[in-house]
Design a protein around this motif. Structure first.
Motif, short mmCIF file in Angstrom:
data_model
loop_
_atom_site.label_atom_id
_atom_site.label_comp_id
_atom_site.label_asym_id
_atom_site.label_seq_id
_atom_site.Cartn_x
_atom_site.Cartn_y
_atom_site.Cartn_z
N ASP A 21 -0.03 -12.53 -3.15
CA ASP A 21 -1.02 -11.90 -4.02
C ASP A 21 -2.11 -11.19 -3.20
OD1 ASP A 21 -2.24 -11.15 -6.38
OD2 ASP A 21 -3.37 -13.01 -6.56
N THR A 22 -1.69 -10.20 -2.41
CA THR A 22 -2.64 -9.47 -1.58
C THR A 22 -2.26 -8.00 -1.52
OG1 THR A 22 -3.68 -9.31 0.59
CG2 THR A 22 -1.39 -9.95 0.57
N THR A 42 2.30 -3.13 2.42
CA THR A 42 1.37 -4.25 2.35
C THR A 42 2.15 -5.52 2.70
OG1 THR A 42 1.84 -4.68 0.02
CG2 THR A 42 0.03 -3.14 0.52
N ILE A 43 1.42 -6.60 2.90
CA ILE A 43 2.04 -7.90 3.17
C ILE A 43 2.98 -8.26 2.01
CG2 ILE A 43 1.61 -10.38 3.48
CD1 ILE A 43 0.74 -8.67 5.89
N SER A 44 2.51 -8.08 0.77
CA SER A 44 3.36 -8.44 -0.38
C SER A 44 4.60 -7.55 -0.47
CB SER A 44 2.57 -8.43 -1.68
OG SER A 44 1.99 -7.17 -1.91
N LYS A 137 3.23 0.86 -4.02
CA LYS A 137 2.42 0.06 -4.94
C LYS A 137 2.77 -1.42 -4.76
CE LYS A 137 1.18 -0.11 -9.81
NZ LYS A 137 1.46 0.50 -11.11
N PRO A 138 1.77 -2.29 -4.52
CA PRO A 138 2.05 -3.71 -4.33
C PRO A 138 2.68 -4.33 -5.59
CG PRO A 138 -0.18 -3.21 -3.67
CD PRO A 138 0.36 -1.99 -4.35
N GLU A 139 3.60 -5.27 -5.40
CA GLU A 139 4.24 -5.93 -6.53
C GLU A 139 3.19 -6.60 -7.43
OE1 GLU A 139 7.63 -6.31 -7.38
OE2 GLU A 139 7.96 -4.77 -5.89
N THR A 140 2.09 -7.05 -6.87
CA THR A 140 1.08 -7.74 -7.65
C THR A 140 0.37 -6.80 -8.62
OG1 THR A 140 -0.50 -7.40 -5.86
CG2 THR A 140 0.65 -9.51 -5.93
#
Length: 142
Positions: A21-22, A42-44, A137-140
């Motif tokens: 969640d980042t 991103t990390i995610s 786009k981050p999955e979160t």
């Protein structure tokens, strides 16, 4: 000659949800000199790519989380990669026969994976401590 037999991703059960969640970029966490400039994930994003691509997921450190967290993590893994075999472990101890000489790798399945290819095309403007950048786009946020 060698062949690609099985792809394995080891997941830290204790840290997965907090790291997942980042919107932090790889270069933010590991430094620009450690990450190639073209890798703006991103990390995610990286975690999702690794989970979706794997034939086997090893959920490690399960002794460090309660049952509710374990259930949440398992649900997430099954959602991201329903075809993967999931092994639970403590101290990364598994039966090596679960990951060696399995013939699980399938190039066609891997190449048509739902997320890693699609994420390359879904770029959004992300703001971080290092300024604004275009990145998947981050999955979160999806």
């Amino acid at each position: 000659m060698a062949r690609l037999d099985t792809t394995v991703t080891v997941i830290d059960a204790f840290n997965l949800l907090s790291s997942f969640d980042t919107a932090e970029f790889l270069s933010d966490r590991y430094g620009r000199e450690e990450i190639i400039p073209e890798d703006e994930r991103t990390i995610s994003d990286l975690m999702v790519d690794q989970i979706e691509f794997a034939d086997v997921l090893i959920l490690n450190k399960i002794e460090t989380v309660d049952q509710a967290t374990r259930d949440k993590v398992m649900s997430l893994l099954k959602l991201l990669n329903p075809a993967a075999k999931i092994l639970e472990s403590n101290y990364s101890q598994i039966d090596v026969r679960e990951i060696i000489n399995t013939n699980k790798f399938d190039f066609v399945r891997a190449a048509s994976g739902p997320g890693w290819l699609q994420s390359l095309h879904e770029m959004t403007l992300q703001t971080t401590g290092n300024g604004e950048r275009m990145a998947p786009k981050p999955e979160t946020l999806e």
